[in-house]
Design a protein around this motif. Structure first.
Motif, PDB file in Angstrom:
ATOM      1  N   UNK A   1       0.828  -1.210   0.000  1.00  0.00           N
ATOM      2  CA  UNK A   1       0.000   0.000   0.000  1.00  0.00           C
ATOM      3  C   UNK A   1       0.861   1.258   0.000  1.00  0.00           C
ATOM      4  N   UNK A   2       1.944   1.232   0.764  1.00  0.00           N
ATOM      5  CA  UNK A   2       2.842   2.390   0.812  1.00  0.00           C
ATOM      6  C   UNK A   2       3.489   2.617  -0.545  1.00  0.00           C
ATOM      7  N   UNK A   3       3.920   1.532  -1.205  1.00  0.00           N
ATOM      8  CA  UNK A   3       4.547   1.668  -2.517  1.00  0.00           C
ATOM      9  C   UNK A   3       3.567   2.223  -3.542  1.00  0.00           C
ATOM     10  N   UNK A   4       2.334   1.726  -3.507  1.00  0.00           N
ATOM     11  CA  UNK A   4       1.327   2.238  -4.437  1.00  0.00           C
ATOM     12  C   UNK A   4       1.091   3.728  -4.220  1.00  0.00           C
ATOM     13  N   UNK A   5       0.981   4.117  -2.960  1.00  0.00           N
ATOM     14  CA  UNK A   5       0.711   5.518  -2.645  1.00  0.00           C
ATOM     15  C   UNK A   5       1.883   6.402  -3.040  1.00  0.00           C
ATOM     16  N   UNK A   6       3.090   5.989  -2.685  1.00  0.00           N
ATOM     17  CA  UNK A   6       4.270   6.795  -2.989  1.00  0.00           C
ATOM     18  C   UNK A   6       4.504   6.892  -4.487  1.00  0.00           C
ATOM     19  N   UNK A   7       4.193   5.818  -5.214  1.00  0.00           N
ATOM     20  CA  UNK A   7       4.373   5.813  -6.664  1.00  0.00           C
ATOM     21  C   UNK A   7       3.590   6.953  -7.312  1.00  0.00           C
ATOM     22  N   UNK A   8       2.466   7.306  -6.725  1.00  0.00           N
ATOM     23  CA  UNK A   8       1.647   8.392  -7.262  1.00  0.00           C
ATOM     24  C   UNK A   8       1.900   9.722  -6.553  1.00  0.00           C
TER      25      UNK A   8
ATOM     26  N   UNK B   1      11.684  19.324 -14.854  1.00  0.00           N
ATOM     27  CA  UNK B   1      12.612  18.204 -15.017  1.00  0.00           C
ATOM     28  C   UNK B   1      12.548  17.276 -13.808  1.00  0.00           C
ATOM     29  N   UNK B   2      12.442  17.858 -12.611  1.00  0.00           N
ATOM     30  CA  UNK B   2      12.352  17.039 -11.407  1.00  0.00           C
ATOM     31  C   UNK B   2      11.109  16.171 -11.398  1.00  0.00           C
ATOM     32  N   UNK B   3       9.975  16.743 -11.783  1.00  0.00           N
ATOM     33  CA  UNK B   3       8.732  15.965 -11.844  1.00  0.00           C
ATOM     34  C   UNK B   3       8.868  14.808 -12.821  1.00  0.00           C
ATOM     35  N   UNK B   4       9.449  15.082 -13.974  1.00  0.00           N
ATOM     36  CA  UNK B   4       9.617  14.042 -14.989  1.00  0.00           C
ATOM     37  C   UNK B   4      10.506  12.912 -14.489  1.00  0.00           C
ATOM     38  N   UNK B   5      11.637  13.260 -13.906  1.00  0.00           N
ATOM     39  CA  UNK B   5      12.601  12.235 -13.508  1.00  0.00           C
ATOM     40  C   UNK B   5      12.145  11.475 -12.268  1.00  0.00           C
ATOM     41  N   UNK B   6      11.470  12.156 -11.351  1.00  0.00           N
ATOM     42  CA  UNK B   6      10.924  11.452 -10.184  1.00  0.00           C
ATOM     43  C   UNK B   6       9.864  10.452 -10.627  1.00  0.00           C
ATOM     44  N   UNK B   7       9.005  10.872 -11.543  1.00  0.00           N
ATOM     45  CA  UNK B   7       7.978   9.953 -12.036  1.00  0.00           C
ATOM     46  C   UNK B   7       8.598   8.786 -12.799  1.00  0.00           C
ATOM     47  N   UNK B   8       9.572   9.079 -13.653  1.00  0.00           N
ATOM     48  CA  UNK B   8      10.218   8.012 -14.415  1.00  0.00           C
ATOM     49  C   UNK B   8      10.889   7.009 -13.486  1.00  0.00           C
ATOM     50  N   UNK B   9      11.502   7.496 -12.425  1.00  0.00           N
ATOM     51  CA  UNK B   9      12.157   6.613 -11.466  1.00  0.00           C
ATOM     52  C   UNK B   9      11.140   5.765 -10.722  1.00  0.00           C
ATOM     53  N   UNK B  10      10.044   6.388 -10.306  1.00  0.00           N
ATOM     54  CA  UNK B  10       9.036   5.676  -9.522  1.00  0.00           C
ATOM     55  C   UNK B  10       8.343   4.588 -10.321  1.00  0.00           C
ATOM     56  N   UNK B  11       8.152   4.806 -11.611  1.00  0.00           N
ATOM     57  CA  UNK B  11       7.368   3.865 -12.407  1.00  0.00           C
ATOM     58  C   UNK B  11       8.201   2.985 -13.318  1.00  0.00           C
ATOM     59  N   UNK B  12       9.395   3.435 -13.690  1.00  0.00           N
ATOM     60  CA  UNK B  12      10.214   2.660 -14.614  1.00  0.00           C
ATOM     61  C   UNK B  12      11.577   2.285 -14.055  1.00  0.00           C
ATOM     62  N   UNK B  13      11.965   2.855 -12.952  1.00  0.00           N
ATOM     63  CA  UNK B  13      13.244   2.527 -12.355  1.00  0.00           C
ATOM     64  C   UNK B  13      14.283   3.615 -12.569  1.00  0.00           C
ATOM     65  N   UNK B  14      15.258   3.642 -11.682  1.00  0.00           N
ATOM     66  CA  UNK B  14      16.295   4.669 -11.722  1.00  0.00           C
ATOM     67  C   UNK B  14      17.123   4.584 -12.999  1.00  0.00           C
TER      68      UNK B  14
END
Length: 326
Positions: free
Chosen positions: A41-48, A85-98
């Motif tokens: 649940x924490x991972x799902x929430x943080x991912x968004x 840029x931060x929003x893009x890279x944080x989202x890319x990391x959260x959903x696709x990996x670092x």
């Protein structure tokens, strides 16, 4: 001699009754299951929520842009670029990996900066132009370094939306290039009006935007095509490493609780805000009606199909998102 069978003549033998034994749940197993469920649940929430929080800050910074001027506006411009840029890279990391996020930044920011340096020095591929000095921070060969991050922040939502709309890699690359030009139809007039850069030709552009030459948009289309092709290769390579790249916060792109529709919600929202919010800002607050029209049409080539897509049944959207956007 009477045996047991004779003694029980006329009576049916009964099996002994064994009293039920109460089974006590293992506290350790229950606790482990609860911990695992909580972690999911924490991972799902943080991912968004983590990318969403960055996006909210981005929107607030962009809203403040028309309210500032001079040095204050320059600072807001830098903040907007950093947050995008931060929003893009944080989202890319959260959903696709670092791994994917770093590669995306290297490809888009690296190629974008290279194109800008070559462009200001030779006039190719955009045309003859020059950046203002000492306004957007440190520069390399006359190009502010923050410009490299602007490419990443602007192209990422376009790339995600193109993936939702396209049926194959070639179409996704083409839609990415179209979306990049649409974004620049907002960006260039706004930055030129603010004096961040100037063009040598002042009468070779679209009606109402003659001071920005047609070659600029052709250059954007070509550079974005190359970026899209490289991102397609990188996307396929990183897919082979699924499960190996994790964010320090514990977000894993192979999380079984991942929902493709939720995963792309933040960049989709940023795209829609860029499209509709920019059209409104240019028309009402910045005094740029022509770019409001051109940019609205340009990004609308992706925005309208995107809105129509979200009118389809959820099941079809989820299937498409899982196949193309991830």
């Amino acid at each position: 001699m009477n045996g047991p069978a004779e003694a029980m003549t006329g009576q049916q033998a009964k099996a002994p009754v064994v009293p039920p034994v109460a089974v006590t749940p293992d506290p350790g197993a229950t606790s482990a299951a609860q911990t695992e469920a909580l972690g999911t649940a924490v991972r799902r929430t943080a991912r968004f929520l983590v990318p969403a929080a960055c996006a909210v800050l981005l929107v607030l910074a962009q809203i403040s842009y028309p309210l500032t001027s001079g040095t204050g506006r320059d600072r807001v411009t830098v903040v907007v670029v950093l947050l995008s840029a931060g929003t893009a890279l944080v989202h890319a990391t959260a959903t696709r990996g670092l791994r994917f996020a770093l590669g995306f930044a290297v490809i888009v920011s690296g190629l974008g900066l290279l194109a800008e340096i070559v462009g200001t020095a030779t006039g190719l591929p955009f045309g003859c132009y020059a950046y203002a000095t000492d306004r957007l921070g440190p520069a390399l060969s006359g190009v502010p370094l923050v410009v490299a991050l602007a490419w990443t922040g602007g192209l990422y939502p376009v790339w995600v939306v193109a993936g939702l709309l396209a049926r194959g890699p070639a179409r996704r690359i083409g839609l990415t290039a179209i979306g990049a030009v649409g974004w620049d139809l907002f960006l260039d007039p706004q930055m030129v009006a603010d004096g961040q850069w100037t063009w040598c030709a002042t009468d070779a552009g679209l009606p109402g935007l003659a001071h920005i030459p047609y070659t600029n948009y052709l250059g954007w289309f070509g550079v974005a095509l190359v970026m899209g092709a490289l991102l397609t290769v990188w996307d396929r390579r990183t897919a082979a490493y699924a499960g190996l790249d994790t964010l320090s916060a514990g977000l894993d792109r192979t999380d079984p609780g991942s929902d493709p529709e939720t995963d792309v919600l933040v960049p989709v929202a940023v795209f829609l805000w860029t499209w509709l919010g920019s059209a409104l800002a240019h028309a009402v607050f910045l005094g740029l009606p022509y770019s409001a029209c051109y940019g609205g049409i340009g990004l609308g080539l992706l925005g309208v199909p995107l809105l129509l897509r979200y009118r389809r049944p959820h099941e079809k959207r989820g299937l498409r998102a899982g196949r193309t956007a991830r």
